[in-house]
Design a protein around this motif. Sequence first.
Motif: not given
Length: 127
Positions: A72, A17, A89-90
Amino acid sequence: QVQLVESGGGLAQAGGSLRLSCAADGRSSDGRTLIWLTMGWFRQDPGKEREFVAAISNSGGSTWYSDSVKGRFTISRDNTKNTMTLQMNNLKPEDTADYYCAADPQESVFRNTYNYWGQGARVTVSS
């Protein structure tokens, strides 16, 4: 004139992240303060076109995302602080790019609509 300054970004591993922030100051050419401006994030890799990532309405009540980041990334804004944030994120290697903060009185996901731009912040995601 609206000034936009990005911060954050950097290097992350795939699945990790990062957070980008955009600090805004000034007024648009028609005299609107920042609270009346739609704000967005775009990204660009060398040799490619600048593409839409996410946008948020002036009140924060509406958000838009590209299909590639939906689920995401999360865009948010704090009108009391004149800031906007992109929580990523991800992360995937294909998210690697220079990320640009943008603002405009119109609601839009099209880069040509936006009249105010930051200088960009680099995000690099390693596999």
